[in-house]
Design a protein around this motif. Structure first.
Motif, PDB file in Angstrom:
ATOM      1  N   VAL A  18     -28.820  42.848 -23.635  1.00 16.86           N
ATOM      2  CA  VAL A  18     -28.571  41.668 -24.463  1.00 16.86           C
ATOM      3  C   VAL A  18     -29.205  40.512 -23.704  1.00 16.86           C
ATOM      4  O   VAL A  18     -28.748  40.147 -22.616  1.00 16.86           O
ATOM      5  CB  VAL A  18     -27.069  41.437 -24.685  1.00 16.86           C
ATOM      6  CG1 VAL A  18     -26.822  40.073 -25.306  1.00 16.86           C
ATOM      7  CG2 VAL A  18     -26.485  42.534 -25.563  1.00 16.86           C
ATOM      8  N   VAL A  20     -30.733  36.651 -23.144  1.00 15.28           N
ATOM      9  CA  VAL A  20     -30.619  35.237 -23.484  1.00 15.28           C
ATOM     10  C   VAL A  20     -31.860  34.525 -22.956  1.00 15.28           C
ATOM     11  O   VAL A  20     -32.187  34.630 -21.773  1.00 15.28           O
ATOM     12  CB  VAL A  20     -29.347  34.610 -22.869  1.00 15.28           C
ATOM     13  CG1 VAL A  20     -29.226  33.140 -23.281  1.00 15.28           C
ATOM     14  CG2 VAL A  20     -28.107  35.396 -23.290  1.00 15.28           C
ATOM     15  N   GLU A  35     -24.968  32.993 -22.140  1.00  9.51           N
ATOM     16  CA  GLU A  35     -24.860  34.157 -21.253  1.00  9.51           C
ATOM     17  C   GLU A  35     -23.394  34.472 -20.958  1.00  9.51           C
ATOM     18  O   GLU A  35     -22.978  35.630 -20.988  1.00  9.51           O
ATOM     19  CB  GLU A  35     -25.623  33.888 -19.962  1.00  9.51           C
ATOM     20  CG  GLU A  35     -25.738  35.104 -19.053  1.00  9.51           C
ATOM     21  CD  GLU A  35     -26.575  34.828 -17.817  1.00  9.51           C
ATOM     22  OE1 GLU A  35     -26.855  35.783 -17.081  1.00  9.51           O
ATOM     23  OE2 GLU A  35     -26.932  33.657 -17.569  1.00  9.51           O
ATOM     24  N   MET A  38     -21.726  35.948 -24.132  1.00 10.57           N
ATOM     25  CA  MET A  38     -22.108  37.351 -24.337  1.00 10.57           C
ATOM     26  C   MET A  38     -21.319  38.268 -23.403  1.00 10.57           C
ATOM     27  O   MET A  38     -20.834  39.325 -23.807  1.00 10.57           O
ATOM     28  CB  MET A  38     -23.609  37.539 -24.122  1.00 10.57           C
ATOM     29  CG  MET A  38     -24.465  36.861 -25.168  1.00 10.57           C
ATOM     30  SD  MET A  38     -24.127  37.481 -26.823  1.00 10.57           S
ATOM     31  CE  MET A  38     -24.799  36.165 -27.823  1.00 10.57           C
ATOM     32  N   VAL A  42     -19.409  41.092 -25.601  1.00  5.72           N
ATOM     33  CA  VAL A  42     -20.056  42.388 -25.838  1.00  5.72           C
ATOM     34  C   VAL A  42     -19.419  43.461 -24.951  1.00  5.72           C
ATOM     35  O   VAL A  42     -18.825  43.158 -23.915  1.00  5.72           O
ATOM     36  CB  VAL A  42     -21.580  42.334 -25.594  1.00  5.72           C
ATOM     37  CG1 VAL A  42     -22.220  41.216 -26.389  1.00  5.72           C
ATOM     38  CG2 VAL A  42     -21.920  42.196 -24.118  1.00  5.72           C
ATOM     39  N   VAL A  49     -26.029  42.179 -19.925  1.00  3.95           N
ATOM     40  CA  VAL A  49     -26.393  40.830 -20.338  1.00  3.95           C
ATOM     41  C   VAL A  49     -27.290  40.216 -19.267  1.00  3.95           C
ATOM     42  O   VAL A  49     -26.965  40.236 -18.082  1.00  3.95           O
ATOM     43  CB  VAL A  49     -25.151  39.952 -20.562  1.00  3.95           C
ATOM     44  CG1 VAL A  49     -25.556  38.535 -20.952  1.00  3.95           C
ATOM     45  CG2 VAL A  49     -24.246  40.572 -21.627  1.00  3.95           C
ATOM     46  N   ALA A  70     -31.119  36.285 -27.885  1.00  4.17           N
ATOM     47  CA  ALA A  70     -30.444  35.054 -28.306  1.00  4.17           C
ATOM     48  C   ALA A  70     -31.214  33.845 -27.780  1.00  4.17           C
ATOM     49  O   ALA A  70     -31.561  33.782 -26.599  1.00  4.17           O
ATOM     50  CB  ALA A  70     -29.007  35.022 -27.790  1.00  4.17           C
ATOM     51  N   GLU A 278     -20.871  28.652 -29.772  1.00  2.00           N
ATOM     52  CA  GLU A 278     -20.642  29.125 -28.403  1.00  2.00           C
ATOM     53  C   GLU A 278     -19.911  28.109 -27.528  1.00  2.00           C
ATOM     54  O   GLU A 278     -19.385  28.465 -26.473  1.00  2.00           O
ATOM     55  CB  GLU A 278     -21.981  29.509 -27.759  1.00  2.00           C
ATOM     56  CG  GLU A 278     -22.859  28.349 -27.303  1.00  2.00           C
ATOM     57  CD  GLU A 278     -23.677  27.705 -28.413  1.00  2.00           C
ATOM     58  OE1 GLU A 278     -24.667  27.015 -28.094  1.00  2.00           O
ATOM     59  OE2 GLU A 278     -23.319  27.860 -29.598  1.00  2.00           O
ATOM     60  N   LEU A 313     -21.620  39.029 -33.858  1.00  2.00           N
ATOM     61  CA  LEU A 313     -22.199  40.066 -33.001  1.00  2.00           C
ATOM     62  C   LEU A 313     -22.138  41.430 -33.682  1.00  2.00           C
ATOM     63  O   LEU A 313     -23.094  42.214 -33.619  1.00  2.00           O
ATOM     64  CB  LEU A 313     -21.478  40.100 -31.653  1.00  2.00           C
ATOM     65  CG  LEU A 313     -21.765  38.922 -30.724  1.00  2.00           C
ATOM     66  CD1 LEU A 313     -20.845  38.947 -29.512  1.00  2.00           C
ATOM     67  CD2 LEU A 313     -23.227  38.921 -30.279  1.00  2.00           C
TER      68      LEU A 313
END
Length: 321
Positions: A18, A20, A35, A38, A42, A49, A70, A278, A313
């Protein structure tokens, strides 16, 4: 070291990335916040991440087991400069081939057909964009004039949000496809009476589809989120009826313009948000007088925003905790 160890694992249990974005066009603080978010949401047994630079995107890192890219707040002209034609082409190819993209604020403008930022004002940025994940225009800023050097343009805005876990490839939520196809068939003769050619998209058909979507959604919530310089999405109805689902609207605007959209991009998915889902209260709790009244609002609505993030997500095919 991670790559060396991971390369010996069977494909079925390799961790996906994932990623960023970190680089010109996205503020460092926004990179750090996304970050963190996530990592909070996740399933870290399945995903690693990490950040990704423009250079890495240009060199093809997105093709190396990336589950999500992202891109958050900043300025999209910086993204264009840093990524160049090759980097943007790599992002478009990655998503079109089945990848997932989350664009917030600048990352959302960047992924539209075109943008209109501060049209007629001192900060005007107007023009077409390359990714074209959303068949429409990203238009902003909203609510207050934007200031690149402060948070004077920030606010907490009301949105509604449609909650569900899965979106089908035609832009409809899980469980809606059969119902909508059945009701569309029942309406076919009525549509023909209105003079529409078979298979042709019109605004009336789009409105009918949207009404069905809103009537069959499993649940929704209203909440307040951080906003600073973002956009709403003005869709091209003829092009977007099958490709785009509005997930959220701005309740403080007279026409309840689209705040978050889900877009089918060939085999992939893009979710674009004009609002900063976020941001939590602690992210702006640094003594800045421009946002003192926003902090308690974000603190009160934190749980709702986390539900929204998890839902987004999942709709991007990411497994959450």
């Amino acid at each position: 070291m991670f790559r060396l160890v991971n390369s010996f694992l069977p494909n079925t249990i390799r961790m996906k990335q994932v990623l960023v974005y970190k680089g010109l066009g996205m503020y460092e603080k926004d990179t750090a916040i996304i970050e963190r978010v996530m990592n909070e949401h996740v399933n870290c047994d399945l995903y690693k991440v990490d950040t990704v630079s423009p250079t890495e995107i240009i060199r093809g890192r997105l093709s190396e087991g990336t589950a999500l890219l992202a891109i958050g707040g900043g300025y999209d002209l910086g993204l264009i400069e840093a990524l160049g034609v090759e980097g943007m082409a790599n992002i478009k190819e990655y998503v079109s081939a089945g990848g997932s993209y989350l664009g917030i604020c600048a990352g959302a403008y960047f992924a539209c057909d075109s943008i209109e930022f501060d049209r007629g004002g001192p900060l005007e940025v107007v023009g077409e964009r390359s990714l074209k994940f959303c068949s429409g225009v990203g238009i902003g800023p909203l609510f207050k004039p934007y200031d690149y050097k402060s948070r004077k343009g920030a606010s907490a805005v009301n949105i509604d949000f449609l909650l569900d876990k899965t979106v089908k490839s035609n832009g409809l939520f899980k469980g809606q496809k059969d119902q909508i196809e059945s009701q569309n068939a029942q309406k076919e003769s009525q549509i023909s009476v209105n003079g529409m050619e078979s298979g042709k998209k019109t605004s009336k058909e789009s409105q009918f589809r949207e009404s069905l979507v809103s009537n069959t959604m499993s649940s929704s919530l209203n909440t307040k989120v951080y906003f600073n310089g973002g956009c709403y999405f003005k869709m091209d109805e003829e092009r977007s009826s099958d490709e785009t689902t509005v997930l959220s609207r701005y309740l403080d605007l007279p026409d309840s313009s689209a705040a978050i959209v889900w877009c089918q991009v060939q085999a992939g998915i893009a979710v674009l948000s004009g609002a900063h889902l976020e941001y939590d209260s602690e992210d702006i709790d640094d003594g800045d007088e421009d946002v003192l009244d926003i902090i308690p609002v974000l603190r009160e609505t934190s749980k709702d925003r986390r539900s929204v993030i998890k839902s987004l997500l999942q709709q991007l095919n990411i497994t959450v905790k």
